[in-house]
Scaffold this active site. Sequence first.
Site, mmCIF file in Angstrom:
data_model
loop_
_atom_site.group_PDB
_atom_site.id
_atom_site.type_symbol
_atom_site.label_atom_id
_atom_site.label_comp_id
_atom_site.label_asym_id
_atom_site.label_seq_id
_atom_site.Cartn_x
_atom_site.Cartn_y
_atom_site.Cartn_z
ATOM 1 N N CYS A 145 10.554 -9.038 -23.867
ATOM 2 C CA CYS A 145 9.153 -8.631 -24.036
ATOM 3 C C CYS A 145 9.022 -7.127 -23.784
ATOM 4 O O CYS A 145 9.931 -6.483 -23.242
ATOM 5 C CB CYS A 145 8.266 -9.424 -23.081
ATOM 6 S SG CYS A 145 8.488 -9.010 -21.330
ATOM 7 N N ASP A 201 -7.223 -9.946 10.659
ATOM 8 C CA ASP A 201 -7.183 -11.357 10.316
ATOM 9 C C ASP A 201 -8.265 -12.059 11.123
ATOM 10 O O ASP A 201 -8.905 -11.445 11.986
ATOM 11 C CB ASP A 201 -5.800 -11.961 10.618
ATOM 12 C CG ASP A 201 -5.494 -13.185 9.755
ATOM 13 O OD1 ASP A 201 -6.086 -14.249 10.012
ATOM 14 O OD2 ASP A 201 -4.687 -13.073 8.818
ATOM 15 N N THR A 240 2.603 -20.849 -1.756
ATOM 16 C CA THR A 240 2.598 -21.509 -3.058
ATOM 17 C C THR A 240 3.025 -22.965 -2.924
ATOM 18 O O THR A 240 2.468 -23.864 -3.575
ATOM 19 C CB THR A 240 3.539 -20.780 -4.029
ATOM 20 O OG1 THR A 240 3.095 -19.431 -4.188
ATOM 21 C CG2 THR A 240 3.579 -21.465 -5.388
ATOM 22 N N HIS A 244 0.159 -24.995 -1.762
ATOM 23 C CA HIS A 244 -0.764 -25.309 -2.865
ATOM 24 C C HIS A 244 -0.272 -26.529 -3.639
ATOM 25 O O HIS A 244 -1.054 -27.415 -4.003
ATOM 26 C CB HIS A 244 -0.872 -24.118 -3.817
ATOM 27 C CG HIS A 244 -1.580 -22.940 -3.254
ATOM 28 N ND1 HIS A 244 -2.847 -23.013 -2.722
ATOM 29 C CD2 HIS A 244 -1.208 -21.633 -3.149
ATOM 30 C CE1 HIS A 244 -3.218 -21.807 -2.303
ATOM 31 N NE2 HIS A 244 -2.242 -20.961 -2.550
#
Length: 358
Positions: A112, A211, A56, A59
């Site tokens: 929630c 992979d 992440t 990114h």
Amino acid sequence: MLKLFERKGVSAVSGMMRALVKHDKGYGAEIRQVPIPEIGLDEVLVKVQATTICGTDVHIYTWDDWAANRVRPPLVFGHEFSGEVVKVGDRVQHLKPGDHVSAETHIVCHHCPQCRRGEAHVCANTEIIGVDRNGCFAEYAAMPAENLWKNSKNLPPEVASAMEPMGNAVHTALSGPISGKSVAVIGCGPIGVMAVAVAKASGAASVIALDINEYRLQLAKKMGATHLIHSLEEDPVRRVRSLTGGWGVDVVLEMSGNPLAIRQGFSMVTGGGRVSMLGLPTQPIEIDVANDIVFKGVQVHGIVGRRMYETWQQTAGFLESGQVDLSPLITHRFSLDEFEKGFEQMISGKSGKVVLYP
């Protein structure tokens, strides 16, 4: 000077700190001096000892489409870390200065429907540190006390930092029965390689690592894979079937997010098997639902985050017992000032976990 931290509460340590800041909408990041965060009544200030680079973070660093749609610079990014508590808020009871901790990086609302039924890992209002709010590529980080996991002081800080991504691997692998079963792990990035180790430690009969990166396949072997498949050099579905008497594997752990690999995963799973999916495709993909899911009676599990805090208990158990050793996976170490080298190493694909030390 940027005012990146705006929390009400008592100040634990005053002054400024060094932090790695996603400074604008584009490639790269900068080391900047920013205010040390203040903490609220239910929060803790942690002196960061080690932080690890996640996909992440790459990114965000490279500023791809996902980052451009999600992240709002300027932001202290990074979310995997460990450190020492230096100050606690007035309502914090279970932690004290000097405690060594890792962090659950998903901050949830508790209100929630998902939170109220005990599934906070899919909280509808989740905020992720280093993505939606300031993170841990810094000398200090402020966190809700409930998000911190207390560790033994004997646990190396880089291993403690990697508990968060290892929790993704644990959650994925243990979302269904695995003992005595054949398991295929598709995608051997750091979390995939950790999934190999978790599956092996959990009693899998065989662990097949797939992979297209030979470096990472060899890491998977070090972490317990019984068979390696380079998916560009042979047909992975045919090879998996040959390894399983023609039946296919009982469990597929899909960690790659690659559309072709996902389709291959559904093809190689046996009838009545399980596919647990953590990898994120960047676009919608086509799957043969009728033949590869419905008629095969396959269970499909979408995995996000870590179960709070069952997964943390399981992860700590694997590490404290010695059943999983992450040391072969931690391949590169840099100071925070050398962040460019760390990100270059991650982007090259020739690394396991890359550690930055503030």
